[in-house]
Design a protein around this motif. Structure first.
Motif, PDB file in Angstrom:
ATOM      1  N   ASP A 247       0.817  -1.209   0.000  1.00 31.60           N
ATOM      2  CA  ASP A 247       0.000   0.000   0.000  1.00 31.60           C
ATOM      3  C   ASP A 247       0.853   1.263   0.000  1.00 31.60           C
ATOM      4  O   ASP A 247       1.957   1.278   0.530  1.00 31.60           O
ATOM      5  CB  ASP A 247      -0.878   0.021   1.263  1.00 31.60           C
ATOM      6  N   ASN A 248       0.271   2.310  -0.545  1.00 31.11           N
ATOM      7  CA  ASN A 248       0.890   3.628  -0.503  1.00 31.11           C
ATOM      8  C   ASN A 248       2.293   3.649  -1.119  1.00 31.11           C
ATOM      9  O   ASN A 248       3.206   4.262  -0.553  1.00 31.11           O
ATOM     10  CB  ASN A 248       0.965   4.159   0.940  1.00 31.11           C
ATOM     11  N   ARG A 277       9.827   3.883   0.522  1.00 32.28           N
ATOM     12  CA  ARG A 277       8.576   4.638   0.409  1.00 32.28           C
ATOM     13  C   ARG A 277       8.736   5.609  -0.756  1.00 32.28           C
ATOM     14  O   ARG A 277       9.520   6.549  -0.670  1.00 32.28           O
ATOM     15  CB  ARG A 277       8.290   5.380   1.709  1.00 32.28           C
ATOM     16  N   SER A 723      -3.234   4.186  26.865  1.00 34.43           N
ATOM     17  CA  SER A 723      -3.942   4.436  25.599  1.00 34.43           C
ATOM     18  C   SER A 723      -5.443   4.615  25.830  1.00 34.43           C
ATOM     19  O   SER A 723      -6.096   5.430  25.190  1.00 34.43           O
ATOM     20  CB  SER A 723      -3.737   3.270  24.625  1.00 34.43           C
ATOM     21  N   GLU A 726      -6.211   8.012  27.243  1.00 32.21           N
ATOM     22  CA  GLU A 726      -6.095   9.008  26.167  1.00 32.21           C
ATOM     23  C   GLU A 726      -7.284   8.921  25.217  1.00 32.21           C
ATOM     24  O   GLU A 726      -7.821   9.940  24.778  1.00 32.21           O
ATOM     25  CB  GLU A 726      -4.788   8.785  25.391  1.00 32.21           C
ATOM     26  N   GLU A 727      -7.702   7.700  24.930  1.00 32.20           N
ATOM     27  CA  GLU A 727      -8.840   7.528  24.023  1.00 32.20           C
ATOM     28  C   GLU A 727     -10.092   8.174  24.613  1.00 32.20           C
ATOM     29  O   GLU A 727     -10.816   8.904  23.938  1.00 32.20           O
ATOM     30  CB  GLU A 727      -9.082   6.039  23.760  1.00 32.20           C
ATOM     31  N   LEU A 729     -10.357  10.549  26.799  1.00 28.09           N
ATOM     32  CA  LEU A 729     -10.278  12.009  26.874  1.00 28.09           C
ATOM     33  C   LEU A 729     -10.322  12.658  25.496  1.00 28.09           C
ATOM     34  O   LEU A 729     -10.816  13.770  25.348  1.00 28.09           O
ATOM     35  CB  LEU A 729      -8.997  12.430  27.602  1.00 28.09           C
ATOM     36  N   GLN A 730      -9.802  11.958  24.484  1.00 29.62           N
ATOM     37  CA  GLN A 730      -9.741  12.582  23.157  1.00 29.62           C
ATOM     38  C   GLN A 730     -10.948  12.252  22.289  1.00 29.62           C
ATOM     39  O   GLN A 730     -11.186  12.936  21.292  1.00 29.62           O
ATOM     40  CB  GLN A 730      -8.464  12.153  22.432  1.00 29.62           C
ATOM     41  N   THR A 731     -11.663  11.158  22.628  1.00 26.11           N
ATOM     42  CA  THR A 731     -12.772  10.788  21.748  1.00 26.11           C
ATOM     43  C   THR A 731     -14.148  10.861  22.409  1.00 26.11           C
ATOM     44  O   THR A 731     -15.119  11.178  21.756  1.00 26.11           O
ATOM     45  CB  THR A 731     -12.598   9.356  21.190  1.00 26.11           C
ATOM     46  N   THR A 734     -14.639  14.726  25.619  1.00 25.00           N
ATOM     47  CA  THR A 734     -13.776  15.805  25.144  1.00 25.00           C
ATOM     48  C   THR A 734     -14.029  17.097  25.924  1.00 25.00           C
ATOM     49  O   THR A 734     -13.292  18.057  25.766  1.00 25.00           O
ATOM     50  CB  THR A 734     -14.004  16.038  23.648  1.00 25.00           C
TER      51      THR A 734
ATOM     52  N   ILE B   2       0.234   0.712   5.049  1.00 24.41           N
ATOM     53  CA  ILE B   2      -0.604   1.898   5.053  1.00 24.41           C
ATOM     54  C   ILE B   2       0.243   3.056   5.577  1.00 24.41           C
ATOM     55  O   ILE B   2       1.013   2.881   6.530  1.00 24.41           O
ATOM     56  CB  ILE B   2      -1.841   1.690   5.957  1.00 24.41           C
ATOM     57  N   ARG B   3       0.126   4.192   4.952  1.00 26.81           N
ATOM     58  CA  ARG B   3       0.832   5.384   5.442  1.00 26.81           C
ATOM     59  C   ARG B   3      -0.233   6.379   5.897  1.00 26.81           C
ATOM     60  O   ARG B   3      -1.170   6.684   5.159  1.00 26.81           O
ATOM     61  CB  ARG B   3       1.678   5.977   4.327  1.00 26.81           C
ATOM     62  N   GLU B  11       3.388  12.351   7.476  1.00 29.79           N
ATOM     63  CA  GLU B  11       3.072  11.012   6.991  1.00 29.79           C
ATOM     64  C   GLU B  11       3.992   9.971   7.624  1.00 29.79           C
ATOM     65  O   GLU B  11       5.206  10.083   7.556  1.00 29.79           O
ATOM     66  CB  GLU B  11       3.228  10.986   5.467  1.00 29.79           C
ATOM     67  N   ASP B  13       4.481   5.529   8.773  1.00 30.45           N
ATOM     68  CA  ASP B  13       4.073   4.137   8.563  1.00 30.45           C
ATOM     69  C   ASP B  13       2.987   3.743   9.562  1.00 30.45           C
ATOM     70  O   ASP B  13       3.010   4.182  10.705  1.00 30.45           O
ATOM     71  CB  ASP B  13       5.261   3.195   8.797  1.00 30.45           C
ATOM     72  N   THR B  54     -10.857   5.002  14.152  1.00 30.59           N
ATOM     73  CA  THR B  54      -9.889   5.691  14.997  1.00 30.59           C
ATOM     74  C   THR B  54      -8.560   4.954  14.961  1.00 30.59           C
ATOM     75  O   THR B  54      -8.503   3.729  14.876  1.00 30.59           O
ATOM     76  CB  THR B  54     -10.367   5.773  16.455  1.00 30.59           C
ATOM     77  N   HIS B  56      -4.606   5.371  16.891  1.00 36.63           N
ATOM     78  CA  HIS B  56      -3.855   6.049  17.948  1.00 36.63           C
ATOM     79  C   HIS B  56      -2.403   6.144  17.503  1.00 36.63           C
ATOM     80  O   HIS B  56      -1.788   5.121  17.172  1.00 36.63           O
ATOM     81  CB  HIS B  56      -3.959   5.205  19.229  1.00 36.63           C
ATOM     82  N   SER B  58       0.353   5.809  18.635  1.00 37.46           N
ATOM     83  CA  SER B  58       0.893   5.365  19.923  1.00 37.46           C
ATOM     84  C   SER B  58       2.408   5.428  19.971  1.00 37.46           C
ATOM     85  O   SER B  58       2.977   5.640  21.030  1.00 37.46           O
ATOM     86  CB  SER B  58       0.406   3.942  20.227  1.00 37.46           C
ATOM     87  N   ARG B  62       0.967  10.396  20.272  1.00 42.79           N
ATOM     88  CA  ARG B  62      -0.042   9.876  21.217  1.00 42.79           C
ATOM     89  C   ARG B  62      -1.434  10.456  20.971  1.00 42.79           C
ATOM     90  O   ARG B  62      -2.307  10.360  21.830  1.00 42.79           O
ATOM     91  CB  ARG B  62       0.350  10.134  22.683  1.00 42.79           C
ATOM     92  N   MET B  63      -1.667  11.052  19.818  1.00 45.17           N
ATOM     93  CA  MET B  63      -2.992  11.598  19.567  1.00 45.17           C
ATOM     94  C   MET B  63      -3.876  10.529  18.915  1.00 45.17           C
ATOM     95  O   MET B  63      -3.416   9.710  18.129  1.00 45.17           O
ATOM     96  CB  MET B  63      -2.908  12.829  18.648  1.00 45.17           C
ATOM     97  N   TRP B  64      -5.144  10.584  19.268  1.00 45.03           N
ATOM     98  CA  TRP B  64      -6.148   9.726  18.623  1.00 45.03           C
ATOM     99  C   TRP B  64      -6.681  10.439  17.392  1.00 45.03           C
ATOM    100  O   TRP B  64      -7.027  11.617  17.456  1.00 45.03           O
ATOM    101  CB  TRP B  64      -7.282   9.403  19.600  1.00 45.03           C
ATOM    102  N   CYS B  82      -9.267  13.328  16.675  1.00 45.90           N
ATOM    103  CA  CYS B  82     -10.588  12.942  17.188  1.00 45.90           C
ATOM    104  C   CYS B  82     -11.235  14.091  17.954  1.00 45.90           C
ATOM    105  O   CYS B  82     -12.434  14.313  17.872  1.00 45.90           O
ATOM    106  CB  CYS B  82     -10.452  11.745  18.143  1.00 45.90           C
ATOM    107  N   HIS B  83     -10.435  14.784  18.720  1.00 43.80           N
ATOM    108  CA  HIS B  83     -10.984  15.818  19.598  1.00 43.80           C
ATOM    109  C   HIS B  83     -11.478  17.001  18.768  1.00 43.80           C
ATOM    110  O   HIS B  83     -10.722  17.566  17.977  1.00 43.80           O
ATOM    111  CB  HIS B  83      -9.889  16.276  20.566  1.00 43.80           C
TER     112      HIS B  83
END
Ligand SMILES: [Zn+2]
Lengths: 985, 94
Positions: A247-248, A277, A723, A726-727, A729-731, A734, B2-3, B11, B13, B54, B56, B58, B62-64, B82-83
């Motif tokens: 992919d990509n 890449r 995780s 974080e999930e 709080l972020q999803t 919020t 997937i990128r 961008e 991996d 979604t 993460h 990780s 660390r953002m969703w 997400c936020h």
């Protein structure tokens, strides 16, 4: 067959003579040879035996499609089986041997299989294992099961050494604007055009030299091309195979760094596994010449026409004396001319009757003739030919070589990796690549272009396509039309043998014959994918590069369909085999996975700790004194904790800083128990459930300030909990003003446990008042200083059931803290204790860990119903009583004693009722230990209905794995100090 | 491979990311019924084509993230935090 080196041919370096060994005999070749060309130069015709019938096999090709000359290279731990002699470069001292034969390829005892052919027909193994009485033997499977191991042994290809691989491999990464696969005229034109348009270009070539099939031309010199490419800054990667597209625009490459060197520098990896890449991919992977199926078309001396041209012009080897070329297309005539010029007597059989070819008449052309049968076994004696219109034996020609060209198959493999189905081209009798929306462009003969000028034009068009797609240009371009021969090809896949029991091979390596394909059809395996699996057609090392189309054409004929209606099998990566070593790269041995150590790791070892792996962490297991065994040691350690004091590194616990005005609300939602009223300076044990009501993890949270908490999690679930928070709080939540930060690495933690723990701490803190029972009651938290002005956090938390404290300092102070605590613990005859003693202490106390909280257990199952608040809603509260989770026969946490206290048991033991020892029983033991406190073995586990139901019943512990069985007694999980008087002391 | 174009990191991996799940679920309030929760956590569409999911970051920021990805081709159409507040910040900084 007589193969020999010619003086005035080839581009090998005759000044550099290389010696090599083949089947334990010494031979010589030249620099620039492949093993195959060197073998041919030494007139070695038989290089292997076939998979099922052990028929002698020679060299069919000059490239990656080879399915005859699969040999073993090297010896001992460097033995490499199934190497294609056609792509193995010769080096001084190379050792190679033939495969699949005993005692050797010239005289193979298993050659008798050739006469037992009907037992080895398609589906033989399937029929054997499905229990259908095979053939006329009539009896069932048993007899075949007996023979199976012999058959397997006889049918094996080369074998691996079984020793650890001594070589190193490397993973490497790169990126570019454009990657061009293949350095034939099309690929080179594409690369040059792209570099001139300022693209960053990588050019990949599987061969040691650039040039593609031009390397088979007598007047080709690649040095100028190489200079041009280098001057434009193109990165050229030779001996590198693009084995897969992903992919990509990600391309997987295998670079063979030292496989061609006799004594490689040990600091250089043998192979490199590249992940590239790219923004666009141009594939100019060429085309592969097909053979033709007819009887005995596998006798050593059979070869593709193009291979013979390679051997002549690149390696200076004339592959035959009296050569018959059988074809259906124009591509062979230049070769025929060159072979006859080189001194061979050449006859061309062309299945076509109506065509015009310009030749100098140096060889004979038999229009309308096809090969019918080869006479000979280890070499070609003669060839029976037939008129193509009425197939039957017609005439016999004396010859020592038969060269075949049944047409050319564009190498569409890489595109197929992307799920793009090729389309059948009737005019050229081949599959052509279809267009794709992805940034991949096919050029050259891999899009069915047979002329060099067309290939060059397609390369330039390919780059224009890339530039357009990348938004760099908007230029019109066109690709030349597929084809390019003067006369059309006439499809010719098989010349049917009129007698029964033909050996017309479709797939050489797996010995798949045309009869096998017909048998598969008779038995209903008509889908291409079924045909492939039933006959193993296309499943050998070459993955059907030569034979697939022939198989398809046979099935099409049987089904009365056209080839495109039958379909095509999907090619999957890798294009050519990739070694396991290259896949694993440096991730072997100690580097198999990352290693985590606590900041006091060395301190622990210096103080005698034996370490154990817990997830990625190294943790102290036990601290043996003198000759102590593990059990001596942990029993002493656990007893010491109960008697005086022990110190244990608990740094591996997950640690999360939770900060912000909504922190309390946040904790109250994620924990099943109430957190809204936790005071500053207090800690609380908490349980988190998953959305579905099952226990996720347990731990503690310490309220350091109004809006600040310090959370600990279990070692194993630390990353998952982080995780998860974080999930949420972020999803989901919020609106909450909370920040979570992992501080696991920032804090070093230690547990100080035992009746003397307060005294020890007293001596270690600056202000001894902070740890008094009043100032630091059970579950109290304080931020204070250890002696030496070391800031620390102390909570009075107990996992062992004793009076205990957890002390955390910044990781840099870990050793200082350990020195200080240990110096003082020693004054009270304290000890250092490891995970084994920690386990013993917590099992005695009935505390659960990951062994119990295994993702199937509810809070009620774990006996922790009190931890489930009824005054609030929290994650999992709506689901924790759903359906089966309500059943009253669920397995509940209990303790176990052996009825005979002298007996032992193991974790994993199945708990059963006395007269019903079977299946999953009524429960299981999850953790066991010797209890120093009680003086016998104890266990934690689960039983249906729990303590109330079974407390007076004698149960059976069945341990079929260890062949053990014992009587069990169910007890409360709180096996010592159930009221917790020690903790509160 | 997937990128994924992380709005914060660029961008990268997919091996830097962990897959989360369906990004279109509206999780019910904590005091909602068992039935509502059952629907939210057990019932999933099996989409052929583009779906919002979604991921993460990780091993990164660390953002969703909400990733709009084709289940057929792995093509990614969009990547957003997400936020919702962070979505706005990212939009404004474009
Ligand atoms: Zn990121």
């Amino acid at each position: 067959m007589k193969t020999r080196r010619l003086d005035n041919y080839g581009k090998i370096n005759r000044d550099k003579i290389l010696s090599f060994r083949w089947d334990k005999k010494n031979y010589k070749g030249f620099e620039g040879d492949t093993l195959a060309s060197a073998l041919l130069a030494n007139n070695i015709g038989i290089v292997g035996r076939s998979f099922k019938y052990h028929r002698p096999r020679g060299i069919f090709s000059s490239g990656v499609e080879e399915s005859g000359a699969l040999v073993t290279i090297g010896s001992k731990d460097r033995r490499d089986p199934n190497v294609r002699a056609t792509t193995q470069e010769l080096y001084n001292g190379l050792e190679a041997s033939g495969q699949n034969a005993f005692p050797n390829v010239n005289f193979d005892l298993a050659g008798i299989n050739n006469y037992l052919g009907r037992f080895f027909a398609a589906g033989f193994y399937y029929k054997t294992f499905m229990g259908i009485p095979p053939l006329e033997w009539g009896k069932g499977t048993a007899i075949w099961m007996f023979f199976e191991k012999f058959i397997r042994k006889a049918a094996g290809m080369g074998s691996a050494s079984g020793l650890p691989d001594p070589d190193t491999y490397e993973h490497a990464h790169d990126f570019c604007d454009l990657i061009v696969v293949g350095s034939g005229p099309a690929g080179v034109a594409a690369a040059l055009e792209a570099a001139e348009k300022k693209l960053d270009v990588i050019l990949v070539e599987q061969d040691s030299l650039i040039g593609g099939n031009q390397l088979a031309e007598n007047d080709f010199d690649n040095s100028q091309i190489k200079n041009q490419l280098e001057n434009l800054g193109i990165k050229i990667m030779t001996r590198t195979t693009a084995f897969g597209l992903y992919d990509n625009c990600v391309v997987g490459l295998l670079e063979r760094v030292t496989d061609h060197i006799s004594a490689p520098n040990v600091n250089i990896p043998r192979q490199r596994f590249w992940t590239i890449r790219a923004k666009h991919i141009i594939v100019g992977a060429g085309a592969i010449e097909r053979h033709i199926s007819f009887n005995n078309n596998d006798i050593p001396g059979v070869m593709t026409v193009n291979a013979s041209k390679h051997y002549l012009n690149r390696y200076g080897v004339l592959t035959g004396k009296r050569i018959v070329i059988a074809t259906n297309n124009d591509s062979v005539y230049e070769t025929a001319h060159q072979l006859s010029e080189a001194g061979a007597n050449v006859t061309v059989l062309d299945s076509r009757t109506n065509f015009e070819i310009e030749t100098n008449k140096s060889f004979e052309i038999r229009k309308g003739y096809v090969p019918y049968n080869i006479n000979g076994s280890k070499k070609i004696d003669s060839l029976d030919i037939s008129k193509s219109e009425i197939i039957n034996k017609f005439e016999t020609i004396n010859c020592d070589q038969v060269l075949l060209s049944g047409g050319w198959s564009p190498a569409v493999h890489l595109l197929s990796h992307r799920g793009v189905k090729p389309k059948w081209d009737y005019n050229n009798a081949c599959f052509l690549p279809s267009d794709t929306k992805e940034n991949i462009t096919m050029v050259g003969s891999s899009r069915g272009l047979w002329n060099k000028n067309d290939c060059i034009a397609s390369g330039i068009a390919g780059t224009t396509d890339a530039l357009n797609r990348l938004g760099i240009s908007k230029t019109n371009y066109f690709f030349p039309k597929p084809g390019g021969w003067k006369n059309p090809i006439q499809p010719l896949y098989e010349v049917k043998y009129k007698k029964s029991r033909s050996k017309s091979f479709v797939d050489y390596q797996h010995d798949v014959t045309t009869d096998d394909v017909r048998l598969a059809h008779r038995e209903g395996f008509i889908s291409v994918e079924h045909l492939k699996r039933y006959t193993t057609l296309g499943m050998a090392n070459d993955q059907g590069k030569m034979g697939n189309i022939i198989g398809l054409s046979l099935m099409a004929e049987l089904l009365n369909k056209e080839i495109p209606e039958v379909g095509t099998t999907v090619f999957r990566p890798p294009y050519t085999p990739v070694s396991i070593g290259a896949l694993s790269g440096r991730n072997v041995g100690k580097h198999f996975r990352p290693l985590r150590v606590t900041p006091m790791h060395q301190w622990n070892i210096d103080h005698g700790a034996k370490m154990i792996e817990v997830g990625l962490y190294q943790r102290p297991w036990y601290y043996p004194k003198e000759n102590e065994t593990l059990s001596d040691s942990y029993i002493r350690e656990a007893s010491t904790v109960r008697k005086t004091v022990g110190i244990c590194d608990v740094t591996s616990l997950g640690k999360i800083a939770i900060q912000g005005p909504d922190s309390t609300e946040f904790l109250n939602r994620i924990y099943s128990n109430g957190f809204s009223k936790l005071q500053v300076g207090k800690a609380r044990y908490g349980i988190m459930l998953r959305d579905d009501g099952i226990v996720m993890d347990d731990g503690t949270s310490w309220r350091l300030a109004e809006n600040e908490y310090f959370m600990t999690t279990s070692t194993g679930e630390a990353a998952k909990v982080m995780s998860w928070l974080e999930e949420l709080l972020q999803t989901r939540w919020t609106d909450l003003n909370v920040n979570v930060t992992s501080v696991s690495e920032q804090w070093a933690g230690v547990s100080v446990a035992g009746p003397k723990s307060r005294e020890v701490l007293n001596n270690c803190v600056d202000d001894s008042l902070v740890v008094t029972n009043n100032n630091l009651p059970f579950m109290g938290v304080t931020s204070t200083f250890l002696k030496g002005n070391i800031p620390c956090r102390i909570a009075r938390i107990s996992f062992s059931g004793e009076l205990a404290f957890e002390v955390y300092v910044k990781s840099d102070f870990a050793n200082t803290m350990m020195d200080l605590l240990w110096a003082n613990a020693k004054k009270y005859d304290g000890c250092l204790y490891g995970l084994e003693a920690l386990g013993a202490l917590r099992v005695e106390k009935g505390h659960v860990t990951a062994a119990e909280l295994d993702g199937r257990v509810t809070i009620d199952d774990a006996g922790l119903s009190k931890m489930a608040s009824t005054k609030k809603s929290y994650i999992g509260s709506a689901m924790r009583k759903r359906g089966v989770l309500k059943n009253n026969d669920r397995e509940i946490l209990v303790g176990f004693f052996p009825t005979n206290l002298k007996e032992t048991f193991n974790a994993g033991t199945i708990v059963c009722e006395k007269n019903n020892i079977k299946g999953q029983g009524i429960g299981r033991i999850t953790s066991v230990t010797y209890s120093p406190e009680l003086g016998h073995w104890i266990g934690l586990g689960f039983v249906k209905g729990g303590l109330d139901k079974w407390k007076d019943t004698n149960l059976i512990g069945a341990d079929p794995v260890r062949n053990k069985q014992m009587n069990l007694k169910v007890v409360s999980p709180h096996m010592i100090d159930p009221k917790g008087e020690r903790m509160y002391a | 491979m997937i990128r994924i174009n992380c709005p914060y990191c660029g961008e990268r991996d997919h091996s830097e990311f962990s897959y989360g799940g369906d990004a279109t679920i509206n999780y019910p309030s904590l005091d909602a019924s068992e039935k509502e929760w059952t629907e939210a956590i057990f019932f999933r569409k099996n989409i052929k084509g583009f779906q919002f999911e979604t991921w993460h970051h990780s091993n990164g920021c660390r953002m969703w993230l909400v990733v709009e990805r084709s289940t057929v081709t792995h093509e990614i159409k969009s990547v957003k935090p997400c936020h919702p507040d962070l979505q706005k910040v990212v939009e404004n900084n474009k």
